[in-house]
Scaffold this motif. Structure first.
Motif, PDB file in Angstrom:
ATOM      1  N   GLU A  34       0.840  -1.224   0.000  1.00  0.00           N
ATOM      2  CA  GLU A  34       0.000   0.000   0.000  1.00  0.00           C
ATOM      3  C   GLU A  34       0.862   1.255   0.000  1.00  0.00           C
ATOM      4  OE1 GLU A  34      -1.203  -2.305   3.155  1.00  0.00           O
ATOM      5  OE2 GLU A  34      -1.163  -3.238   1.173  1.00  0.00           O
ATOM      6  N   ALA A  35       2.076   1.159   0.547  1.00  0.00           N
ATOM      7  CA  ALA A  35       2.938   2.353   0.649  1.00  0.00           C
ATOM      8  C   ALA A  35       3.540   2.754  -0.700  1.00  0.00           C
ATOM      9  CB  ALA A  35       4.060   2.085   1.646  1.00  0.00           C
ATOM     10  N   ILE A  36       3.527   1.839  -1.672  1.00  0.00           N
ATOM     11  CA  ILE A  36       4.152   2.124  -2.974  1.00  0.00           C
ATOM     12  C   ILE A  36       3.316   3.154  -3.747  1.00  0.00           C
ATOM     13  CG2 ILE A  36       4.820   1.080  -5.215  1.00  0.00           C
ATOM     14  CD1 ILE A  36       6.601   0.159  -2.875  1.00  0.00           C
ATOM     15  N   ASP A  37       4.004   4.157  -4.330  1.00  0.00           N
ATOM     16  CA  ASP A  37       3.302   5.207  -5.081  1.00  0.00           C
ATOM     17  C   ASP A  37       3.336   4.977  -6.585  1.00  0.00           C
ATOM     18  OD1 ASP A  37       2.692   7.096  -2.856  1.00  0.00           O
ATOM     19  OD2 ASP A  37       4.874   7.021  -2.650  1.00  0.00           O
ATOM     20  N   LEU A  38       4.323   4.191  -7.053  1.00  0.00           N
ATOM     21  CA  LEU A  38       4.496   4.000  -8.500  1.00  0.00           C
ATOM     22  C   LEU A  38       5.264   2.702  -8.714  1.00  0.00           C
ATOM     23  CD1 LEU A  38       4.433   5.480 -11.387  1.00  0.00           C
ATOM     24  CD2 LEU A  38       6.708   6.321 -10.807  1.00  0.00           C
ATOM     25  N   VAL A  39       4.855   1.923  -9.737  1.00  0.00           N
ATOM     26  CA  VAL A  39       5.593   0.701 -10.078  1.00  0.00           C
ATOM     27  C   VAL A  39       6.314   0.963 -11.402  1.00  0.00           C
ATOM     28  CG1 VAL A  39       5.476  -1.785 -10.467  1.00  0.00           C
ATOM     29  CG2 VAL A  39       3.792  -0.688  -8.973  1.00  0.00           C
ATOM     30  N   ALA A  40       7.640   0.756 -11.419  1.00  0.00           N
ATOM     31  CA  ALA A  40       8.445   1.025 -12.619  1.00  0.00           C
ATOM     32  C   ALA A  40       9.048  -0.273 -13.135  1.00  0.00           C
ATOM     33  CB  ALA A  40       9.569   2.004 -12.278  1.00  0.00           C
ATOM     34  N   ALA A  41       9.233  -0.343 -14.457  1.00  0.00           N
ATOM     35  CA  ALA A  41       9.925  -1.499 -15.036  1.00  0.00           C
ATOM     36  C   ALA A  41      10.643  -1.061 -16.299  1.00  0.00           C
ATOM     37  CB  ALA A  41       8.932  -2.607 -15.372  1.00  0.00           C
ATOM     38  N   THR A  42      11.765  -1.724 -16.596  1.00  0.00           N
ATOM     39  CA  THR A  42      12.473  -1.485 -17.851  1.00  0.00           C
ATOM     40  C   THR A  42      11.614  -2.005 -18.990  1.00  0.00           C
ATOM     41  OG1 THR A  42      14.531  -1.908 -16.681  1.00  0.00           O
ATOM     42  CG2 THR A  42      14.628  -1.958 -19.088  1.00  0.00           C
ATOM     43  N   HIS A  43      11.376  -1.182 -20.031  1.00  0.00           N
ATOM     44  CA  HIS A  43      10.614  -1.706 -21.176  1.00  0.00           C
ATOM     45  C   HIS A  43      11.461  -1.755 -22.442  1.00  0.00           C
ATOM     46  CE1 HIS A  43       9.029   1.969 -23.452  1.00  0.00           C
ATOM     47  NE2 HIS A  43       9.701   2.490 -22.468  1.00  0.00           N
ATOM     48  N   GLY A  44      12.755  -1.492 -22.327  1.00  0.00           N
ATOM     49  CA  GLY A  44      13.686  -1.615 -23.433  1.00  0.00           C
ATOM     50  C   GLY A  44      14.870  -0.710 -23.171  1.00  0.00           C
ATOM     51  N   PRO A  45      15.948  -0.783 -23.912  1.00  0.00           N
ATOM     52  CA  PRO A  45      16.232  -1.880 -24.830  1.00  0.00           C
ATOM     53  C   PRO A  45      16.684  -3.122 -24.060  1.00  0.00           C
ATOM     54  CG  PRO A  45      18.040  -0.292 -24.785  1.00  0.00           C
ATOM     55  CD  PRO A  45      16.976   0.242 -23.879  1.00  0.00           C
ATOM     56  N   GLY A  46      16.626  -4.273 -24.735  1.00  0.00           N
ATOM     57  CA  GLY A  46      17.036  -5.513 -24.076  1.00  0.00           C
ATOM     58  C   GLY A  46      16.483  -6.717 -24.805  1.00  0.00           C
ATOM     59  N   LEU A  47      16.587  -7.858 -24.145  1.00  0.00           N
ATOM     60  CA  LEU A  47      16.113  -9.118 -24.745  1.00  0.00           C
ATOM     61  C   LEU A  47      14.610  -9.230 -24.520  1.00  0.00           C
ATOM     62  CD1 LEU A  47      18.994 -11.372 -23.367  1.00  0.00           C
ATOM     63  CD2 LEU A  47      18.768 -10.451 -25.693  1.00  0.00           C
ATOM     64  N   ILE A  48      13.873  -9.482 -25.573  1.00  0.00           N
ATOM     65  CA  ILE A  48      12.406  -9.395 -25.503  1.00  0.00           C
ATOM     66  C   ILE A  48      11.791 -10.319 -24.439  1.00  0.00           C
ATOM     67  CG2 ILE A  48      12.036 -11.015 -27.446  1.00  0.00           C
ATOM     68  CD1 ILE A  48       9.867  -7.929 -26.747  1.00  0.00           C
ATOM     69  N   GLY A  49      12.294 -11.554 -24.337  1.00  0.00           N
ATOM     70  CA  GLY A  49      11.707 -12.503 -23.372  1.00  0.00           C
ATOM     71  C   GLY A  49      11.850 -12.004 -21.948  1.00  0.00           C
ATOM     72  N   GLY A  50      13.030 -11.561 -21.608  1.00  0.00           N
ATOM     73  CA  GLY A  50      13.289 -11.051 -20.260  1.00  0.00           C
ATOM     74  C   GLY A  50      12.506  -9.782 -19.977  1.00  0.00           C
ATOM     75  N   LEU A  51      12.500  -8.871 -20.951  1.00  0.00           N
ATOM     76  CA  LEU A  51      11.757  -7.617 -20.779  1.00  0.00           C
ATOM     77  C   LEU A  51      10.292  -7.909 -20.467  1.00  0.00           C
ATOM     78  CD1 LEU A  51      13.134  -5.467 -23.760  1.00  0.00           C
ATOM     79  CD2 LEU A  51      13.469  -4.985 -21.326  1.00  0.00           C
ATOM     80  N   LEU A  52       9.727  -8.871 -21.212  1.00  0.00           N
ATOM     81  CA  LEU A  52       8.292  -9.182 -21.035  1.00  0.00           C
ATOM     82  C   LEU A  52       8.010  -9.712 -19.634  1.00  0.00           C
ATOM     83  CD1 LEU A  52       7.320 -10.663 -24.508  1.00  0.00           C
ATOM     84  CD2 LEU A  52       6.389  -8.605 -23.416  1.00  0.00           C
ATOM     85  N   VAL A  53       8.918 -10.501 -19.089  1.00  0.00           N
ATOM     86  CA  VAL A  53       8.693 -11.053 -17.744  1.00  0.00           C
ATOM     87  C   VAL A  53       8.594  -9.917 -16.721  1.00  0.00           C
ATOM     88  CG1 VAL A  53       9.672 -12.457 -15.881  1.00  0.00           C
ATOM     89  CG2 VAL A  53       9.814 -13.270 -18.244  1.00  0.00           C
ATOM     90  N   GLY A  54       9.594  -9.020 -16.721  1.00  0.00           N
ATOM     91  CA  GLY A  54       9.611  -7.929 -15.732  1.00  0.00           C
ATOM     92  C   GLY A  54       8.493  -6.935 -15.944  1.00  0.00           C
ATOM     93  N   LEU A  55       8.272  -6.602 -17.211  1.00  0.00           N
ATOM     94  CA  LEU A  55       7.253  -5.601 -17.544  1.00  0.00           C
ATOM     95  C   LEU A  55       5.858  -6.112 -17.180  1.00  0.00           C
ATOM     96  CD1 LEU A  55       6.957  -2.837 -18.992  1.00  0.00           C
ATOM     97  CD2 LEU A  55       6.677  -4.089 -21.126  1.00  0.00           C
ATOM     98  N   THR A  56       5.600  -7.365 -17.508  1.00  0.00           N
ATOM     99  CA  THR A  56       4.281  -7.921 -17.229  1.00  0.00           C
ATOM    100  C   THR A  56       4.054  -8.052 -15.723  1.00  0.00           C
ATOM    101  OG1 THR A  56       4.527  -9.146 -19.277  1.00  0.00           O
ATOM    102  CG2 THR A  56       2.678  -9.778 -17.894  1.00  0.00           C
ATOM    103  N   ALA A  57       5.094  -8.451 -15.009  1.00  0.00           N
ATOM    104  CA  ALA A  57       4.966  -8.553 -13.544  1.00  0.00           C
ATOM    105  C   ALA A  57       4.653  -7.176 -12.961  1.00  0.00           C
ATOM    106  CB  ALA A  57       6.260  -9.102 -12.946  1.00  0.00           C
TER     107      ALA A  57
END
Ligand code: KG4
Ligand code: ZN
Length: 339
Positions: A74-97
């Motif tokens: 509840e204390a979190i104000d914003l969720v951030a994730a790398t969306h590029g550049p990088g390897l598509i499979g790995g990016l999708l895992v972090g971004l989707t989570a």
């Protein structure tokens, strides 16, 4: 809008990382799980394997983030994730989570450019940095020289025409049988070598802000092979030291020429190769000689981590607001793109 507490995820290459950062500066948790061991038998990162490893690691690490920081979601104000550049499979895992958590917790989400993350690693360590500045970002996939008029406002001055700087370190290390990743191994070995081997005669891109490492790499390969054929094998330490000297000279020359021409007083170094001792020393020496402030992150924040993604997300969200939840993963994402 302010976003004091940011949860960030980084999964663009072979490190699964989660961080919680307050006010873009104060690190509450910074977890990094490297998959290095899993890729070593293949001599480099295997994209499919990387994506599977991220999937195994990311949720336990998210749980660890909250346990160790003693914070509640509840204390979190914003969720951030790398969306590029990088390897598509790995990016999708972090971004989707990250998007899933934002949706479930009803929090805003922001996608961050990995290179902006590397630049922002400096802001975590050096709150006194103020724009304008020149930043050299050198990693396994990138070699970018940029001018920052303001935080988050970047103009690319030059980039590599062939291999990235870290890639060149990795390839030369492979020729010398030093294993993967090569950068740290070359860095260590170079301290025991003589850097005076003549590898390339002239700088083909002199006067530009662009970089080239493939000629240097080929020169190393040819020199090593010739030595072996003549039964006069070169000392690996001398090759490492000479290659590193040439690479560092090129990187330093472009960066400080840009700083002088743009009349800035701050020079930043970032990315995995910023961990290189000779590069840091040369920047320090050149900075002193030309009256410029030189900044680089501590070793732990040079290579991939999520605290830097939180720091970049903080700047970007305050400037442009959050990203839409349908923001895609973009393997070749450019700077100043993808809002
Ligand atoms: O930033 P990073 O962790 O991942 C990418 O985004 O690419 O950078 C990894 C790269 C690798 O090529 C590695 O060999 C290089 O950074 N590196 C170094 C050193 N430590 C890591 N290169 C030269 N000297 C080092 N000490
Ligand atoms: Zn990186």
């Amino acid at each position: 809008m302010e976003y004091p507490l940011i949860l960030a995820v980084e999964s663009s290459c072979d490190e699964t990382a989660v961080a919680i950062v307050r006010s873009g500066r104060e690190i509450m948790f910074n977890g990094i799980a490297t998959q290095l061991e899993r890729h070593v038998p293949f001599g480099g990162v295997v994209p499919e394997l990387a994506a599977r490893c991220h999937l195994e690691t990311i949720f336990p690490m998210l749980e660890q983030a909250f346990t160790e920081s003693r914070l509640e979601p509840e204390a979190i104000d914003l969720v951030a994730a790398t969306h590029g550049p990088g390897l598509i499979g790995g990016l999708l895992v972090g971004l989707t989570a990250a998007k899933g958590l934002a949706l479930a917790w009803d929090k805003p989400f922001i996608g961050v450019n990995h290179i902006e993350g590397h630049i922002a690693a400096n802001f975590l360590a050096h709150p006194e940095i103020t724009p304008p500045f020149i930043c050299l970002t050198v990693s396994g996939g990138h070699t970018e020289l940029l001018y920052a008029e303001d935080f988050g406002v970047y103009e690319i001055l030059g980039r590599t025409r062939d291999d990235a700087a870290g890639e060149a370190f990795d390839k030369v290390a492979r020729v010398l049988g030093l294993g993967y990743p090569g950068g740290p191994a070359i860095d260590r070995l170079a301290t025991k070598g003589d850097p005076s081997l003549q590898l390339i005669r002239e700088d083909a891109l002199a006067g530009t802000y662009d970089f080239s490492f493939s000629g240097l790499k080929t020169a190393v390969i040819n020199k090593v092979h010739r030595g072996t054929q003549r039964n006069e094998p070169l000392r690996a330490a001398d090759v490492a030291a000479s290659f590193q000297r040439a690479a560092v000279e090129q990187l330093t020359e472009r960066t400080f020429r840009a700083a002088e021409e743009r009349n800035v007083h701050s020079v930043l170094l970032s990315g995995g190769v910023a961990a290189n001792r000779e590069l840091r020393e040369r920047f320090e020496v050149q900075g002193k000689a030309s009256g410029m402030n030189v900044y680089y992150p501590p070793m732990s924040l040079c290579t991939d981590n999520a605290a830097m993604i939180a720091a970049a997300g903080y700047i970007k969200a305050r400037r442009n607001g959050p990203s839409p939840l349908d923001l895609p993963a973009v393997p070749n994402l450019q700077l100043n793109e993808g809002f």
